[in-house]
Design a protein around this motif. Structure first.
Motif, mmCIF file in Angstrom:
data_model
loop_
_atom_site.group_PDB
_atom_site.id
_atom_site.type_symbol
_atom_site.label_atom_id
_atom_site.label_comp_id
_atom_site.label_asym_id
_atom_site.label_seq_id
_atom_site.Cartn_x
_atom_site.Cartn_y
_atom_site.Cartn_z
ATOM 1 N N THR A 106 43.685 2.117 75.228
ATOM 2 C CA THR A 106 42.904 3.080 76.264
ATOM 3 C C THR A 106 43.468 4.506 75.916
ATOM 4 O OG1 THR A 106 44.474 2.544 77.891
ATOM 5 C CG2 THR A 106 42.276 1.346 77.741
ATOM 6 N N SER A 113 37.190 -3.825 84.555
ATOM 7 C CA SER A 113 37.653 -2.554 84.964
ATOM 8 C C SER A 113 36.926 -2.119 86.262
ATOM 9 C CB SER A 113 37.913 -1.748 83.811
ATOM 10 O OG SER A 113 36.686 -1.029 83.453
ATOM 11 N N THR A 151 47.418 8.808 88.285
ATOM 12 C CA THR A 151 46.180 8.397 87.551
ATOM 13 C C THR A 151 44.980 8.490 88.163
ATOM 14 O OG1 THR A 151 47.595 6.166 87.282
ATOM 15 C CG2 THR A 151 45.187 5.924 87.216
ATOM 16 N N GLY A 185 40.989 6.737 84.524
ATOM 17 C CA GLY A 185 41.888 5.819 83.698
ATOM 18 C C GLY A 185 42.845 6.682 83.090
#
Length: 256
Positions: A25, A80, A119, A137
């Motif tokens: 990611t 997610s 975040t 994310g």
């Protein structure tokens, strides 16, 4: 009976899987190959291959034909989204940031702080032709953006510890400047940051509190500097952010 530490019960393979997903990611697709995984995670090529084959079979990752590179699979993306939308913070915050995004036609995020990193949990994007790349994310050091600064500024009891960690991890030379900036943010209740999230990007943030008055996150608006002019920030963006943060704090039970 011998008392065991929680580490005694950890499963290294599971830890490897989470390390792999995090690596995928945060890195470019061209870099996430089997050799790259072996190097970063310090595991054998055979183990890395078996893990990736298993994750690919489950749809958590997908392999790009001809390149050997890996990215997140459809199942990982779907999972997610389910996690995000089941979160109490997301459920309460999304209508608020959606209204702000539509009102100002700029990207609006709900952000939280974990350790010393912000975040970007959820977002509603704008319809502008020129805009920053989506940050959902992503994680950034708290001192690099308005959200991190406004959250940290209001956590006065922890600032001395935070500054010590900041010096140790980042070796910042302008720590006094940062301390003064946080003091100013604490007084005003709003943070504005320039270029921390990219050249020409302005981020503005106001903290969100819960029923006990504890800061649980921040609503953040960001956009290019040529649209985020000082007059617009003062007269439009900041008042709206204050209202949105106050509304969201109220949903968490906070009352002044």
């Amino acid at each position: 009976m011998v008392k065991k530490n929680i580490q005694d019960y950890s499963v290294r393979t599971v830890e490897n899987v989470f390390d792999i997903l995090e690596l995928i990611t945060i890195e470019d697709m061209t870099q996430v190959t089997i050799p790259r995984l072996c190097s970063v995670l310090n595991i054998s090529k055979n183990k890395a291959f078996r893990l990736m084959v298993t994750l690919e079979k489950l749809g958590i990752v997908e392999r790009y034909p001809g390149s050997g590179n890996y990215g997140l699979g459809v199942c990982a993306v779907g999972l997610s989204q389910k996690i995000l939308h089941s979160s109490n913070i997301i459920a309460h915050a999304h209508p608020v940031i959606e209204e702000l995004a539509r009102k100002h036609d700029e990207a609006v995020y709900m952000t939280v702080l974990k350790d010393d990193e912000v975040t970007f949990l959820d977002m509603v994007d704008c319809e502008q032709k020129v805009k920053a790349a989506p940050l959902i994310g992503k994680r950034f050091p708290y001192f690099s953006n308005a959200a991190g600064k406004v959250i940290r500024a209001l956590e006065t009891k922890e600032l001395n510890k935070v500054f010590k960690r900041t010096v140790r991890k980042q070796d910042l030379c302008n720590l006094d400047l940062l301390e003064n900036e946080l003091a100013d943010i604490r007084q005003k209740g709003v943070a504005v940051d320039c270029d921390g999230l990219g050249d020409g990007i302005i981020s503005v943030a106001v903290a969100v509190r819960d029923y006990a008055g504890k800061v649980v996150g921040a609503i953040t608006i960001l956009g290019p500097s040529f649209r985020m002019l000082a007059e617009r920030l003062e007269n439009e963006i900041i008042p709206s952010l204050r209202e949105g943060a106050e509304m969201l704090s109220g949903r968490f039970g906070y009352a002044k």
